[in-house]
Design a protein around this motif. Structure first.
Motif: not given
Length: 628
Positions: A219-223, A256-259, A289-290, A317-320
């Motif tokens: 699902g979208a926009n999950s944390v 929009g997943t934020n891990i 975003t990871v 997908n952004r890895f920071v």
């Protein structure tokens, strides 16, 4: 007294979602919900409906199964809490609800809190029949706190409603413990939050309760984890095939997943809890975003971005600032192919095939590099887990003070980064669309200069470099010291790629074919007594060496390092390597051997700055030593 009366007095006394385990408003987490006007308490560990159907929610006989049914039957729309009697379900001596036969009913209404944060509640599916899930939530804006759910053949905790919260601050006992199910926690509704949970572990400790997938997000926009910095909101996930999977290859595209800030591959005490892949980004997800996760002990990949599937690419997908340790193949793997993909791949493709950046020069004062075709992109510097030769190097720890932006040609620089000589560094690049690359090749940090100074010659033959400031003509004596003539009686130089020498003799001009010494070249000196060649020079860049196919004598003018690193520029093109050492008793050959020579058979493993060596190369090559 019944606990379901909806009166103002009872509503005030009833435990609200916030007070009984809900979250206060925190960045990245759902805001505080309204107080709960309805509460039902579970006071029985059984799973029989018939024995209590007429009395639930009697204070002594309500089971979890019956409590869920009563919650589902309410049509008021008011927030509802399922609590657990702390006497029956003691926090210090948890009680187990064994699901018998049919699965527990799904929670179908919205605004329901299942709150075991102040109790010890274990739900076990070892006796359930068939492919049964543990706890299923279909309604939106619901929460699950403090449960232990294990041994179901389906998913331990499944959420399909929007804005569901599974877990909370583990310091307040709001996180859940799940394991022994194919999937630990699955959420398919938008805006879900999963944090503070321990996944892949037994209910009573850090022992393994394996899961194929720790957390599955569709699902979208999950944390997953937290983006607020509260340590207790991190998920601890181990003993898993995939710790966090985003997307399952089906359904509508979502983003929009934020891990963030999870601990993967370790237990809560820092012990090994192996996973195969830390984070797996699959279709139809993009735009994840990871950030700031600790990913350890992954036998395949730390973060994997799936290859194209029927023309659908996983991108953006952004890895920071993630940390990696003990990764089996690649810390970041685009396409999951287990190899570092060279720059030049064209989109579509995993993260649009964003090519990796290359470190071109690394010293303590300045690190420079290039990201091909990526002007205006962001560069993140990492320390590297270095293996001699560098072929399997991964980034480990972000150098948080070192961030840079490329110029129009993709060039970048870090000035005075907090690194020290001898460390190895690598980098990631992220483009304007949020596509982060794999790690590029690593580079060794140098001190910035190599000094080749005095050379001490012992009696007998010496294999040494000449470090004069310019070419030196050979006369009748060497060194040319009128007060001490004749210290060196013969000098030889190997003609590269041959077995022929040029030579100079002090006692006769007959046979002299060597008339001068060149700085930075290797020679054989026959000394009649100890001699110090008091000369020297310094270089801020390594000195390339042209080698001919066959045997070559040369001076290594670069950073002292493992042979496989020092000769990295000619990897695969050299055979045996030797060094002659005169310790004062005549001298002897020492060997590194070949790359596959066992360590016990080697006399040395490092190449020394300004040291002299003999090497066999299979073709004409140019050796570029490591940056000093």
């Amino acid at each position: 007294m019944r606990l379901m009366r909806v009166t103002a007095a009872v509503a005030v006394a009833a435990v609200s979602l916030v007070a009984s385990g809900g979250l206060t408003k925190t960045a990245g987490w759902p805001g505080a919900r309204a107080d709960s006007g309805l509460t039902v308490e579970v006071t029985n560990t059984g799973d029989s409906v018939a024995a209590e159907a007429s009395v639930c929610p009697d204070a002594t006989k309500c089971t979890l199964r019956r409590a869920i049914e009563r919650v589902n039957a309410d049509a008021s729309g008011a927030p509802y809490t399922i609590r657990f009697n702390p006497t029956v379900f003691s926090a210090v001596a948890p009680a187990t609800i064994t699901v018998l036969g049919t699965p527990l009913p799904a929670i179908t209404r919205s605004l329901v809190a299942v709150d075991a944060s102040n109790a010890g509640v274990r739900i076990d599916g070892g006796n359930a029949s068939g492919l049964v899930n543990g706890l299923v939530i279909l309604g939106g804006h619901s929460t699950v706190f403090g449960l232990s759910v294990h041994h179901f053949l389906g998913t331990c905790i499944s959420s399909k409603g929007d804005s569901t919260l599974i877990g909370g601050d583990s310091a307040l006992h709001r996180g859940n413990r799940v394991g022994g199910c194919p999937t630990g926690i699955a959420t398919s509704g938008p805006s879900a939050v999963i944090g503070g949970n321990r996944i892949g572990f037994l209910a009573n400790g850090d022992g393994a309760a394996n899961v194929a997938v720790g957390v599955l997000v569709t699902g979208a926009n999950s944390v997953i984890g937290n983006d607020s910095g509260t340590a207790g909101l991190a998920n601890v996930i181990g003993n898993a095939g995939v710790a966090v999977a985003v997307g399952d290859g089906t359904g509508a595209a979502f983003t929009g997943t934020n891990i963030a800030r999870n601990i993967i591959g370790q237990d809560s005490a820092g012990g090994v809890a192996t996973v195969e892949t830390g984070v797996d980004l699959r279709q139809p997800s993009s735009g994840a975003t990871v950030r700031e996760n600790a990913i350890f002990n992954a036998t395949r990949a730390g973060v994997r971005v799936a290859p194209d599937l029927v023309g659908v690419a996983v991108s953006g997908n952004r890895f920071v600032a993630n940390r990696f340790q003990n990764i089996g193949t690649l810390a970041i793997d685009l396409a999951g192919d287990g190899i570092i993909d060279p720059p030049g791949g064209l989109p579509p493709g995993p993260n649009h095939w964003r090519g990796y950046p290359t470190i071109t020069r690394a010293t303590q004062a300045r690190i420079t590099g290039n990201a091909p075709g990526c002007g205006g992109c962001s560069i993140e510097l990492y320390l590297a887990a270095h293996v001699p030769g560098g072929a399997s190097d991964n980034g480990t720890t972000p150098v948080l003070a070192a961030l840079a932006t490329t110029d129009g040609l993709g060039n970048f620089a870090f000035d005075s980064a907090p690194v020290t000589p001898g460390q190895w560094v690598t980098a990631l690049v992220t483009d304007a669309q949020g596509n982060t690359s794999e790690f590029g090749p690593s580079g060794r940090v140098g001190a910035g200069v190599v000094q080749c100074g005095n050379v001490e010659l012992r009696v007998g033959w010496n294999h040494a470099g000449f470090f004069g400031l310019g070419p030196t003509t050979l006369g009748s004596d060497f060194p040319a010291d009128p007060a001490n003539p004749g210290h060196v009686s013969a000098i030889y130089r190997l003609m590269d790629g041959t077995d022929t020498f040029t030579h100079w003799f002090s006692e006769t001009s007959i046979g002299r074919t060597l008339d001068s010494l060149d700085p930075g070249e290797a020679y054989w000196f026959l000394s009649e007594e100890p001699v110090s060649l008091a000369q020297g020079f310094g270089l801020t860049v390594p000195l390339p060496v042209l080698l001919k196919a066959g045997w070559n004598d040369f001076v290594y003018i670069g950073a002292t390092a493992d042979v496989r690193d020092a000769l990295g520029s000619i990897s695969g093109k050299y055979g045996e390597l030797y060094r002659f050492v005169n310790g004062g008793s005549g001298g002897r050959w020492t060997t590194f051997g070949k790359v596959d020579t066992p360590a016990w058979a080697r006399d040395f493993s490092n190449m020394e700055a300004c040291g002299t060596y003999e090497i066999f190369v299979t073709q004409d090559v140019t050796l570029v030593p490591l940056q000093p």
